[in-house]
Write a protein that holds these residues in place. Sequence first.
Motif, mmCIF file in Angstrom:
data_model
loop_
_atom_site.group_PDB
_atom_site.id
_atom_site.type_symbol
_atom_site.label_atom_id
_atom_site.label_comp_id
_atom_site.label_asym_id
_atom_site.label_seq_id
_atom_site.Cartn_x
_atom_site.Cartn_y
_atom_site.Cartn_z
ATOM 1 N N LYS A 48 0.993 -1.396 -0.017
ATOM 2 C CA LYS A 48 0.097 -0.045 0.296
ATOM 3 C C LYS A 48 0.503 0.932 -0.226
ATOM 4 O O LYS A 48 0.375 2.456 -0.344
ATOM 5 C CB LYS A 48 -1.096 0.071 0.827
ATOM 6 N N LEU A 51 2.113 2.072 -2.933
ATOM 7 C CA LEU A 51 0.895 1.508 -3.984
ATOM 8 C C LEU A 51 0.999 3.513 -3.728
ATOM 9 O O LEU A 51 -0.245 4.075 -4.294
ATOM 10 C CB LEU A 51 -0.632 1.467 -4.569
ATOM 11 N N LEU A 53 -1.411 4.155 -1.761
ATOM 12 C CA LEU A 53 -2.703 4.160 -0.594
ATOM 13 C C LEU A 53 -2.084 5.086 0.974
ATOM 14 O O LEU A 53 -3.546 5.130 1.363
ATOM 15 C CB LEU A 53 -3.111 2.685 -0.697
ATOM 16 N N ALA A 74 -2.044 7.405 -12.130
ATOM 17 C CA ALA A 74 -2.698 6.168 -11.593
ATOM 18 C C ALA A 74 -2.994 5.040 -12.573
ATOM 19 O O ALA A 74 -2.724 4.127 -12.115
ATOM 20 C CB ALA A 74 -4.110 6.794 -11.186
ATOM 21 N N TYR A 79 -4.078 -2.833 -10.055
ATOM 22 C CA TYR A 79 -4.646 -3.149 -8.382
ATOM 23 C C TYR A 79 -5.728 -4.071 -7.694
ATOM 24 O O TYR A 79 -6.623 -4.032 -8.040
ATOM 25 C CB TYR A 79 -4.579 -2.776 -7.214
ATOM 26 N N SER A 81 -6.911 -6.283 -4.890
ATOM 27 C CA SER A 81 -6.437 -6.569 -3.560
ATOM 28 C C SER A 81 -7.085 -7.557 -3.402
ATOM 29 O O SER A 81 -7.756 -8.132 -3.493
ATOM 30 C CB SER A 81 -7.141 -5.672 -3.177
ATOM 31 N N ARG A 83 -9.037 -7.648 -0.458
ATOM 32 C CA ARG A 83 -10.762 -7.645 -0.210
ATOM 33 C C ARG A 83 -11.350 -7.264 -1.879
ATOM 34 O O ARG A 83 -12.313 -8.506 -2.184
ATOM 35 C CB ARG A 83 -10.950 -6.516 0.115
ATOM 36 N N SER A 84 -10.473 -7.061 -3.423
ATOM 37 C CA SER A 84 -11.311 -7.727 -4.532
ATOM 38 C C SER A 84 -12.126 -8.773 -4.416
ATOM 39 O O SER A 84 -13.046 -8.921 -5.176
ATOM 40 C CB SER A 84 -10.520 -7.179 -5.493
ATOM 41 N N MET A 101 -14.142 -0.934 -15.424
ATOM 42 C CA MET A 101 -13.627 -0.796 -15.084
ATOM 43 C C MET A 101 -12.155 0.156 -15.143
ATOM 44 O O MET A 101 -11.903 1.339 -14.633
ATOM 45 C CB MET A 101 -13.457 -0.758 -12.829
ATOM 46 N N TYR A 104 -11.921 3.482 -16.769
ATOM 47 C CA TYR A 104 -12.757 4.430 -16.074
ATOM 48 C C TYR A 104 -11.370 5.418 -16.245
ATOM 49 O O TYR A 104 -11.540 7.075 -16.338
ATOM 50 C CB TYR A 104 -13.318 4.115 -14.914
ATOM 51 N N ALA A 105 -10.897 5.398 -15.492
ATOM 52 C CA ALA A 105 -8.801 6.260 -15.149
ATOM 53 C C ALA A 105 -8.641 7.253 -16.338
ATOM 54 O O ALA A 105 -8.249 8.479 -16.135
ATOM 55 C CB ALA A 105 -8.169 5.876 -14.461
ATOM 56 N N PHE B 269 -16.732 2.234 -9.246
ATOM 57 C CA PHE B 269 -16.054 2.077 -9.000
ATOM 58 C C PHE B 269 -15.751 2.283 -7.893
ATOM 59 O O PHE B 269 -15.941 1.421 -7.017
ATOM 60 C CB PHE B 269 -14.374 2.905 -9.712
ATOM 61 N N ASP B 273 -15.094 -1.266 -5.895
ATOM 62 C CA ASP B 273 -13.888 -1.587 -5.042
ATOM 63 C C ASP B 273 -13.140 -0.434 -4.999
ATOM 64 O O ASP B 273 -12.154 0.236 -5.207
ATOM 65 C CB ASP B 273 -12.801 -2.236 -6.240
ATOM 66 N N GLU B 275 -10.763 0.512 -3.332
ATOM 67 C CA GLU B 275 -9.391 0.166 -3.287
ATOM 68 C C GLU B 275 -8.498 0.928 -3.943
ATOM 69 O O GLU B 275 -7.875 1.509 -4.223
ATOM 70 C CB GLU B 275 -8.302 -0.497 -2.105
ATOM 71 N N VAL B 279 -6.366 4.066 -5.772
ATOM 72 C CA VAL B 279 -5.565 3.872 -6.563
ATOM 73 C C VAL B 279 -5.116 4.318 -8.144
ATOM 74 O O VAL B 279 -4.652 4.594 -8.446
ATOM 75 C CB VAL B 279 -4.445 1.822 -6.782
ATOM 76 N N ALA B 280 -6.577 4.081 -8.462
ATOM 77 C CA ALA B 280 -6.788 4.537 -10.098
ATOM 78 C C ALA B 280 -6.498 6.966 -9.613
ATOM 79 O O ALA B 280 -7.273 6.753 -11.044
ATOM 80 C CB ALA B 280 -7.972 3.798 -10.772
#
Lengths: 247, 387
Positions: A48, A51, A53, A74, A79, A81, A83-84, A101, A104-105, B269, B273, B275, B279-280
């Motif tokens: 983390k 990255l 975080l 980014a 990533y 995780s 939890r994903s 997704m 999206y960035a 998003f 997720d 986190e 990160v994104a």
Amino acid sequence: MTTVVDVEDVWFGYDTELAVKNVSLRIEEGQYIGLIGPNGSGKTTLLKLMLGLLQPDRGTVQLFGEPTAKFSSAKRIGYVSQRSTDKDVAMPMTVAEVVEMGRYAHRGRRRLRSSDRRIIDDALERVDIADLAGHRIDRLSGGQRQRAFIARALASEADLLALDEPTVGVDASSREAFYGLLSELNEEGITIVLIEHDLDIITTHVDTVACINQTLHYHGESARFLESDALTEAYGKHHGILHHDHS
Amino acid sequence: MSSDKPVGADGGTVATDTDAGTGATDTDGVDTAAGRCTGRFRGRVEAVAGGLFGLLTAVMVLFLLAEWLRGSIGGMSILYDQYLIVGQWLDFWFGTIVFSFGSTWRALAAGLLIGFVAPILGTFLIHQQMALIGETLAHTAFAGVAAGVVVVAFTGWAGSLVFVDLGSQGGLLFVALVVSALGALGLQWLSQHSDSYGDVPIAIVLSGSFAMGTLLISWSRDFAPISIDIEGFLFGSLAIVTTQGARLIALISVLVAVIVVVHFKQFVFITFDEEAARVAGLPVTRYTTLLVVMTAVVVVGAMQILGVILVAAMLVVPAAAASQIGVSFRETVVLAIIFGQISAFIGLVFSVVASLPPGGSIVMIAIGIYVLAIVVSNRSVPTISMH
């Protein structure tokens, strides 16, 4: 070769507990590095920190040459995780929507274009789940779900792939296929940072190992890792290394 | 979209739907021939229901518009009268007296709008373990109404705000809105400093604000020139929906809809997720704050009809029902809206005709739909306790 991640003299603690102590390491472009260590050793924390975080209490972390606090690219990072992978809340989401997704960035608030759609389709093909695109992600097997998350990272055209114990709860053959895929991606030039506590995987697939238990006990080639004392140092004398039971 | 269609085992083509609007799968997301049929059938039902309620909502919004502009535009006045004529006709047919009144139409319009906007937010909330937020914000809004009573009592404020006359009821709602929004920000702050929306801080805020509200209201009774309909605010009442109240709901609905449409991808998003979204590079905290503030505002608007106690149900129940049977997230949002509007419309009509509180009627129907959704989706006993 560009340095992808540059961790220098990093210290980090949660309240009173020190999780990461004076860790320095560099990850170069194209490397495939495995982070290993016992539970609670700070592996996830270190990832983390890498990255962005989390911000280090002391020391600096740079991503692609920029300090993580100000990192602006980014979209170069994918990533997955912990939890994903084991989200127990069943959110209705198709595989296609998850992979989307990744774009999206790149798109921000604008609509996705046909070029995005093509990238998404290619990503789905690459990990071999194109036929599952319309399926709900929580109804997939563990191995298929992991591949969907890889597809998401691919869709974002990531240069760096960061994974935190991605194969928890995945059956052995899917795991083999998964790591085969990662090796292929690494050969194509994607830098991979992987947290994994299965030593077999670590020594078979990754080329560099970083063994951490608060501090860095080893950072070098995976081939030499087992011969070193790092394991005993990190895990303690009576630790058996043969089998991890992921029940 | 890929142009070559894979061939299925029976020799027919397997429809791949990367534009996940209507998954060509059954409710388990499994691609079978039966799944394909159900998928198409579902798509059609959703399209019809969506279109129907969309039309109904548009008709009702037009009513609100007509009511607003009938003073200034002649045509609008005629349009308004048409609605009342239809109302009289409905009364004749059903043996009721209520449909001839503008206030009934206003309430129906407000209900349909609430059934539209609350489930949208709710779909995002329930998948982030934030289902209780709506409940908490409702209680804060109640305290806000009570505070408004005190403000009015002390200052004699009759609800005029710069150029706008809100009316005394509108004034109360305005104070409630401000308090609710502040409460939302407070909750956000609390969650950041305690790692999550934990039960205990929420329980404290929930009961604390309600307690404050009851105290303020009882105290204000001694000297307040206005008597507010406490029961109306607690359980909802059609009489409470004034013209300003309905317009507030309409305004809120438009704003929330626009914001959600513009930022849809980001909200999805972050909900799925957090986190990875961070990160994104997404400003997660800002978006979550926006979500909570929008919820606060919707809660204040919706509590006129549903009442403080039940308003949170409108956020949670239709969305939960939709999550049971939705395959893609987009489909789930659409379903949530349809379920919300069905509950609101039937519940309101029922409460108007039977003279029962609207809140209870609407919520019972919403829960009925939820139970049906579970039954329909129950092929392999999915976890019902999930959000």
